[in-house]
Design a protein around this motif. Structure first.
Motif, PDB file in Angstrom:
ATOM      1  N   PRO A  18     -83.604 -57.367 -39.042  1.00 52.80           N
ATOM      2  CA  PRO A  18     -84.237 -58.249 -38.056  1.00 52.80           C
ATOM      3  C   PRO A  18     -84.868 -57.513 -36.872  1.00 52.80           C
ATOM      4  CG  PRO A  18     -82.000 -58.982 -38.540  1.00 52.80           C
ATOM      5  CD  PRO A  18     -82.179 -57.623 -39.153  1.00 52.80           C
ATOM      6  N   GLY A  19     -84.417 -56.302 -36.583  1.00 49.82           N
ATOM      7  CA  GLY A  19     -84.978 -55.564 -35.462  1.00 49.82           C
ATOM      8  C   GLY A  19     -84.044 -54.474 -34.981  1.00 49.82           C
ATOM      9  N   ARG A  20     -84.460 -53.779 -33.944  1.00 50.52           N
ATOM     10  CA  ARG A  20     -83.723 -52.621 -33.452  1.00 50.52           C
ATOM     11  C   ARG A  20     -82.379 -53.007 -32.845  1.00 50.52           C
ATOM     12  NH1 ARG A  20     -86.966 -49.715 -28.748  1.00 50.52           N
ATOM     13  NH2 ARG A  20     -88.424 -49.492 -30.441  1.00 50.52           N
ATOM     14  N   LEU A  21     -81.422 -52.086 -33.023  1.00 50.61           N
ATOM     15  CA  LEU A  21     -80.077 -52.249 -32.474  1.00 50.61           C
ATOM     16  C   LEU A  21     -79.588 -50.917 -31.939  1.00 50.61           C
ATOM     17  CD1 LEU A  21     -78.301 -54.307 -35.295  1.00 50.61           C
ATOM     18  CD2 LEU A  21     -78.986 -55.152 -33.044  1.00 50.61           C
ATOM     19  N   GLY A  22     -78.813 -50.968 -30.882  1.00 45.68           N
ATOM     20  CA  GLY A  22     -78.140 -49.786 -30.393  1.00 45.68           C
ATOM     21  C   GLY A  22     -76.913 -49.489 -31.249  1.00 45.68           C
ATOM     22  N   PHE A  23     -76.376 -48.291 -31.101  1.00 46.03           N
ATOM     23  CA  PHE A  23     -75.242 -47.874 -31.911  1.00 46.03           C
ATOM     24  C   PHE A  23     -74.056 -48.816 -31.742  1.00 46.03           C
ATOM     25  CE2 PHE A  23     -71.347 -45.591 -32.799  1.00 46.03           C
ATOM     26  CZ  PHE A  23     -71.628 -44.986 -34.000  1.00 46.03           C
ATOM     27  N   LEU A  24     -73.708 -49.162 -30.512  1.00 47.59           N
ATOM     28  CA  LEU A  24     -72.527 -49.999 -30.273  1.00 47.59           C
ATOM     29  C   LEU A  24     -72.670 -51.389 -30.877  1.00 47.59           C
ATOM     30  CD1 LEU A  24     -71.553 -48.973 -26.634  1.00 47.59           C
ATOM     31  CD2 LEU A  24     -70.511 -48.228 -28.787  1.00 47.59           C
ATOM     32  N   LEU A  42     -76.244 -43.212 -40.487  1.00 42.05           N
ATOM     33  CA  LEU A  42     -77.477 -43.240 -39.701  1.00 42.05           C
ATOM     34  C   LEU A  42     -78.240 -41.929 -39.840  1.00 42.05           C
ATOM     35  CD1 LEU A  42     -76.157 -45.067 -36.519  1.00 42.05           C
ATOM     36  CD2 LEU A  42     -77.759 -45.990 -38.209  1.00 42.05           C
ATOM     37  N   GLN A  43     -77.543 -40.818 -39.834  1.00 44.76           N
ATOM     38  CA  GLN A  43     -78.187 -39.514 -40.008  1.00 44.76           C
ATOM     39  C   GLN A  43     -78.858 -39.416 -41.371  1.00 44.76           C
ATOM     40  OE1 GLN A  43     -75.040 -36.720 -39.289  1.00 44.76           O
ATOM     41  NE2 GLN A  43     -75.083 -37.024 -37.072  1.00 44.76           N
ATOM     42  N   HIS A  44     -78.155 -39.858 -42.415  1.00 45.67           N
ATOM     43  CA  HIS A  44     -78.716 -39.804 -43.768  1.00 45.67           C
ATOM     44  C   HIS A  44     -79.953 -40.693 -43.886  1.00 45.67           C
ATOM     45  CE1 HIS A  44     -74.635 -38.460 -45.665  1.00 45.67           C
ATOM     46  NE2 HIS A  44     -75.266 -37.480 -45.069  1.00 45.67           N
ATOM     47  N   LEU A  45     -79.880 -41.886 -43.295  1.00 43.34           N
ATOM     48  CA  LEU A  45     -81.018 -42.798 -43.365  1.00 43.34           C
ATOM     49  C   LEU A  45     -82.208 -42.281 -42.566  1.00 43.34           C
ATOM     50  CD1 LEU A  45     -79.036 -46.135 -43.179  1.00 43.34           C
ATOM     51  CD2 LEU A  45     -80.450 -45.363 -45.096  1.00 43.34           C
ATOM     52  N   GLN A  46     -81.936 -41.594 -41.464  1.00 35.61           N
ATOM     53  CA  GLN A  46     -83.018 -40.967 -40.703  1.00 35.61           C
ATOM     54  C   GLN A  46     -83.657 -39.850 -41.515  1.00 35.61           C
ATOM     55  OE1 GLN A  46     -82.359 -40.234 -36.289  1.00 35.61           O
ATOM     56  NE2 GLN A  46     -80.292 -40.771 -36.973  1.00 35.61           N
ATOM     57  N   TYR A  59     -81.807 -47.947 -32.939  1.00 36.65           N
ATOM     58  CA  TYR A  59     -82.251 -47.633 -34.296  1.00 36.65           C
ATOM     59  C   TYR A  59     -83.084 -48.796 -34.815  1.00 36.65           C
ATOM     60  CZ  TYR A  59     -78.703 -44.019 -34.099  1.00 36.65           C
ATOM     61  OH  TYR A  59     -77.954 -42.928 -33.732  1.00 36.65           O
ATOM     62  N   GLU A  60     -84.087 -48.458 -35.624  1.00 36.51           N
ATOM     63  CA  GLU A  60     -84.871 -49.494 -36.291  1.00 36.51           C
ATOM     64  C   GLU A  60     -85.422 -48.960 -37.603  1.00 36.51           C
ATOM     65  OE1 GLU A  60     -88.545 -50.793 -34.416  1.00 36.51           O
ATOM     66  OE2 GLU A  60     -88.595 -48.912 -33.278  1.00 36.51           O
ATOM     67  N   LEU A  61     -85.810 -49.890 -38.453  1.00 39.07           N
ATOM     68  CA  LEU A  61     -86.378 -49.518 -39.742  1.00 39.07           C
ATOM     69  C   LEU A  61     -87.772 -48.935 -39.568  1.00 39.07           C
ATOM     70  CD1 LEU A  61     -85.445 -52.683 -41.850  1.00 39.07           C
ATOM     71  CD2 LEU A  61     -84.239 -50.488 -41.795  1.00 39.07           C
ATOM     72  N   THR A  62     -88.087 -47.961 -40.391  1.00 44.79           N
ATOM     73  CA  THR A  62     -89.451 -47.451 -40.484  1.00 44.79           C
ATOM     74  C   THR A  62     -90.230 -48.381 -41.413  1.00 44.79           C
ATOM     75  OG1 THR A  62     -88.919 -46.098 -42.407  1.00 44.79           O
ATOM     76  CG2 THR A  62     -88.667 -45.055 -40.231  1.00 44.79           C
ATOM     77  N   THR A  63     -91.489 -48.079 -41.638  1.00 44.73           N
ATOM     78  CA  THR A  63     -92.272 -48.867 -42.591  1.00 44.73           C
ATOM     79  C   THR A  63     -91.635 -48.813 -43.975  1.00 44.73           C
ATOM     80  OG1 THR A  63     -94.281 -48.451 -41.320  1.00 44.73           O
ATOM     81  CG2 THR A  63     -94.566 -49.154 -43.610  1.00 44.73           C
ATOM     82  N   ALA A  64     -91.188 -47.632 -44.373  1.00 46.07           N
ATOM     83  CA  ALA A  64     -90.520 -47.498 -45.682  1.00 46.07           C
ATOM     84  C   ALA A  64     -89.235 -48.319 -45.716  1.00 46.07           C
ATOM     85  CB  ALA A  64     -90.220 -46.031 -45.973  1.00 46.07           C
ATOM     86  N   GLY A  65     -88.481 -48.310 -44.630  1.00 43.22           N
ATOM     87  CA  GLY A  65     -87.245 -49.088 -44.552  1.00 43.22           C
ATOM     88  C   GLY A  65     -87.516 -50.582 -44.614  1.00 43.22           C
ATOM     89  N   THR A  66     -88.596 -51.007 -43.964  1.00 39.53           N
ATOM     90  CA  THR A  66     -88.973 -52.419 -43.997  1.00 39.53           C
ATOM     91  C   THR A  66     -89.365 -52.841 -45.405  1.00 39.53           C
ATOM     92  OG1 THR A  66     -89.686 -52.323 -41.691  1.00 39.53           O
ATOM     93  CG2 THR A  66     -90.551 -54.138 -43.020  1.00 39.53           C
ATOM     94  N   GLU A  67     -90.119 -51.987 -46.099  1.00 43.17           N
ATOM     95  CA  GLU A  67     -90.489 -52.295 -47.487  1.00 43.17           C
ATOM     96  C   GLU A  67     -89.256 -52.366 -48.377  1.00 43.17           C
ATOM     97  OE1 GLU A  67     -93.649 -49.979 -49.170  1.00 43.17           O
ATOM     98  OE2 GLU A  67     -94.879 -50.196 -47.370  1.00 43.17           O
ATOM     99  N   LEU A  68     -88.305 -51.474 -48.148  1.00 38.60           N
ATOM    100  CA  LEU A  68     -87.054 -51.532 -48.903  1.00 38.60           C
ATOM    101  C   LEU A  68     -86.330 -52.834 -48.605  1.00 38.60           C
ATOM    102  CD1 LEU A  68     -84.918 -50.324 -50.755  1.00 38.60           C
ATOM    103  CD2 LEU A  68     -84.053 -49.035 -48.775  1.00 38.60           C
ATOM    104  N   GLY A  69     -86.359 -53.276 -47.351  1.00 38.66           N
ATOM    105  CA  GLY A  69     -85.742 -54.552 -46.985  1.00 38.66           C
ATOM    106  C   GLY A  69     -86.323 -55.711 -47.769  1.00 38.66           C
ATOM    107  N   THR A  70     -87.619 -55.675 -47.986  1.00 38.75           N
ATOM    108  CA  THR A  70     -88.266 -56.719 -48.786  1.00 38.75           C
ATOM    109  C   THR A  70     -87.691 -56.736 -50.200  1.00 38.75           C
ATOM    110  OG1 THR A  70     -90.277 -56.520 -47.479  1.00 38.75           O
ATOM    111  CG2 THR A  70     -90.501 -57.550 -49.645  1.00 38.75           C
TER     112      THR A  70
END
Length: 94
Positions: A18-24, A42-46, A59-70
């Motif tokens: 849904p959007g960016r979130l802080g670590f906590l 988080l490190q692996h996903l980055q 943290y937020e999804l990149t374009t690739a992460g957003t496409e994976l979300g779809t």
């Protein structure tokens, strides 16, 4: 696929969809995931280019992460349609 199969990876992606979130806040949403495990995921996903850490440390999804979300939403829809039938041995529709 190996990264996606690791524990907590899909959950992190799901929570960031849904959007960016802080670590906590992300940690709070992750139920029983330890802070150290979350940091590793988080490190692996980055490294994989699926999420980015912003200047404000959110943290937020990149374009690739957003496409994976779809793609993951398609799997979610499939599981809602077929999940009960596949786990019920008495249902003859499978």
């Amino acid at each position: 696929m190996e990264l996606l199969g690791q524990r907590w990876t899909l959950r992190v992606l799901w929570e960031l969809e849904p959007g960016r979130l802080g670590f906590l806040e992300l940690r709070r949403r992750m139920d029983n995931c330890s802070s150290s495990m979350l940091s590793v995921r988080l490190q692996h996903l980055q490294s994989a280019g699926l999420i980015v850490k912003n200047a404000d440390k959110s943290y937020e999804l990149t374009t690739a992460g957003t496409e994976l979300g779809t793609a993951l939403h398609a799997v979610w829809d499939w599981s809602r349609r077929w999940g009960a039938a596949l786990t019920d041995p008495n249902d003859g529709t499978v």
